[in-house]
Design a protein around this motif. Structure first.
Motif, PDB file in Angstrom:
ATOM      1  N   ASP A   1      23.371  -8.888  68.214  1.00 28.41           N
ATOM      2  CA  ASP A   1      22.275  -9.882  68.005  1.00 28.41           C
ATOM      3  C   ASP A   1      23.059 -11.304  67.650  1.00 28.41           C
ATOM      4  N   LYS A   2      23.144 -12.121  68.719  1.00 30.15           N
ATOM      5  CA  LYS A   2      24.064 -13.341  68.642  1.00 30.15           C
ATOM      6  C   LYS A   2      23.556 -14.289  67.747  1.00 30.15           C
TER       7      LYS A   2
ATOM      8  N   THR B   1      24.678 -16.837  61.793  1.00 28.30           N
ATOM      9  CA  THR B   1      24.458 -17.195  60.454  1.00 28.30           C
ATOM     10  C   THR B   1      24.456 -16.009  59.257  1.00 28.30           C
ATOM     11  N   GLU B   2      24.928 -14.716  59.910  1.00 28.40           N
ATOM     12  CA  GLU B   2      24.876 -13.613  58.883  1.00 28.40           C
ATOM     13  C   GLU B   2      26.432 -13.017  59.329  1.00 28.40           C
ATOM     14  N   MET B   3      26.575 -12.111  58.257  1.00 21.97           N
ATOM     15  CA  MET B   3      27.795 -11.066  58.427  1.00 21.97           C
ATOM     16  C   MET B   3      27.311 -10.120  59.094  1.00 21.97           C
ATOM     17  N   LEU B   4      27.852  -9.675  60.078  1.00 24.25           N
ATOM     18  CA  LEU B   4      27.587  -8.333  60.677  1.00 24.25           C
ATOM     19  C   LEU B   4      28.718  -7.360  60.567  1.00 24.25           C
TER      20      LEU B   4
ATOM     21  N   ASP C   1      26.102  -2.493  61.967  1.00 23.94           N
ATOM     22  CA  ASP C   1      25.650  -3.465  63.044  1.00 23.94           C
ATOM     23  C   ASP C   1      26.501  -3.210  64.279  1.00 23.94           C
ATOM     24  N   TRP C   2      27.840  -2.844  64.039  1.00 23.64           N
ATOM     25  CA  TRP C   2      28.640  -2.618  65.456  1.00 23.64           C
ATOM     26  C   TRP C   2      29.710  -1.766  64.979  1.00 23.64           C
ATOM     27  N   LEU C   3      29.974  -1.108  66.169  1.00 23.48           N
ATOM     28  CA  LEU C   3      31.212  -0.178  66.017  1.00 23.48           C
ATOM     29  C   LEU C   3      32.354  -0.514  67.002  1.00 23.48           C
ATOM     30  N   LEU C   4      33.495  -0.378  66.839  1.00 20.65           N
ATOM     31  CA  LEU C   4      34.707  -0.735  67.568  1.00 20.65           C
ATOM     32  C   LEU C   4      35.478   0.560  68.072  1.00 20.65           C
TER      33      LEU C   4
ATOM     34  N   CYS D   1      24.242 -11.643  77.161  1.00 13.96           N
ATOM     35  CA  CYS D   1      24.303 -10.891  75.716  1.00 13.96           C
ATOM     36  C   CYS D   1      25.504  -9.990  75.683  1.00 13.96           C
ATOM     37  N   SER D   2      26.502  -9.824  76.585  1.00 11.36           N
ATOM     38  CA  SER D   2      27.459  -9.280  76.431  1.00 11.36           C
ATOM     39  C   SER D   2      28.515  -9.914  75.543  1.00 11.36           C
TER      40      SER D   2
END
Length: 268
Positions: free
Chosen positions: A14-15, A20-23, A45-48, A149-150
């Motif tokens: 979610d860009k 404004t937030e820490m993901l 929120d995300w995975l690497l 979105c990418s």
């Protein structure tokens, strides 16, 4: 931006939140779909997914991405270089974005963006029946959304990259300048000294470049530095890895058995 096709396998970053937030994220370097599934179930929120230094191979990638399906954790894949063929495979497989290591110039950043985006914005090859489009069922929606979105993440890991941070951040299509702290500390001449004044100054310069050009700064943080990195202005943050979590957990179990205490510190 959240996807408009709710039943799709795609889970984008979610860009708008990223502005404004820490993901919060973590690294997956074991190549294990099971630990990827556990991490996704934890609601990061995300995975690497690390295909640069991690143990997983290209043949493991789709199982790792499948393990994230149905979660709110957007899978980002780190590849070994700015390689359009690798990017095409990663994105067609259903990744939400790509992390490019050792980007030290605006030219390299522009090449990374071009490899990620469909024409006319870039040079990514177009295919319809791929995993990212639910094997063709959502091709139209994916094609319309993917360029916007990418997530394009370029890593800042050298003094040269820090010096060029502003020109890199100015590249249209770059979303995140992500500091690789260990590489950067080594290349600055202060291996592992993450709080060294020159290291902190470099982080400040990267964040300032991102803020000037409306991009997000990211970093792999660690114990004792999380709040400092938040205060500096980093927003795409990762902590630890699946391998680190396994090591720490196993060591805790062993210490509990040999020390005669439970995992909660109570005597057994």
């Amino acid at each position: 931006m959240a996807s408009s096709y709710e039943n799709s396998m795609m889970q984008w970053i979610d860009k708008q939140r990223l502005k404004t937030e820490m993901l919060a994220g973590t690294f997956l370097n074991l190549g294990s779909a099971m630990t990827a599934e556990i991490a996704a179930d934890c609601d990061f929120d995300w995975l690497l997914i690390d295909l640069e230094h991690g143990s997983g191979s290209w043949s493991d990638l789709r199982n790792l991405l499948q393990a994230c399906r149905g979660s709110r954790s957007a899978p980002i894949v780190r590849i070994r270089s700015v390689d359009p063929d690798a990017v095409k495979f990663v994105m067609d497989s259903g990744a939400a974005g790509v992390m490019f290591p050792y980007v030290s110039s605006a030219e390299q950043a522009s090449q990374a963006v071009a490899s990620m985006k469909y024409p006319p914005a870039g040079r990514r090859g177009v295919a319809g029946v791929i995993r990212a489009t639910d094997y063709g069922r959502t091709w139209k929606e994916y094609f319309q959304e993917s360029n916007e979105c990418s997530l394009v993440v370029v890593q800042i890991e050298t003094p040269e990259a820090v010096a060029e941070a502003e020109s890199i951040a100015a590249v249209d299509g770059v979303d995140v300048l992500f500091v690789g702290p260990l590489d950067l500390s080594v290349n600055l001449g202060y291996p592992g000294q993450f709080d060294h004044p020159e290291m902190v100054a470099a982080l400040q310069r990267v964040v300032a470049a991102c803020q000037k050009h409306g991009k997000a700064a990211g970093i792999l943080t660690k114990a004792g530095l999380v709040q400092q990195h938040k205060d500096l202005g980093f927003r795409l943050m990762a902590y630890g890895s699946d391998s680190g979590a396994v090591i720490a957990g196993m060591q805790q179990f062993l210490n509990s058995l040999r020390g005669g205490t439970g995992t909660d510190g109570s005597k057994s």
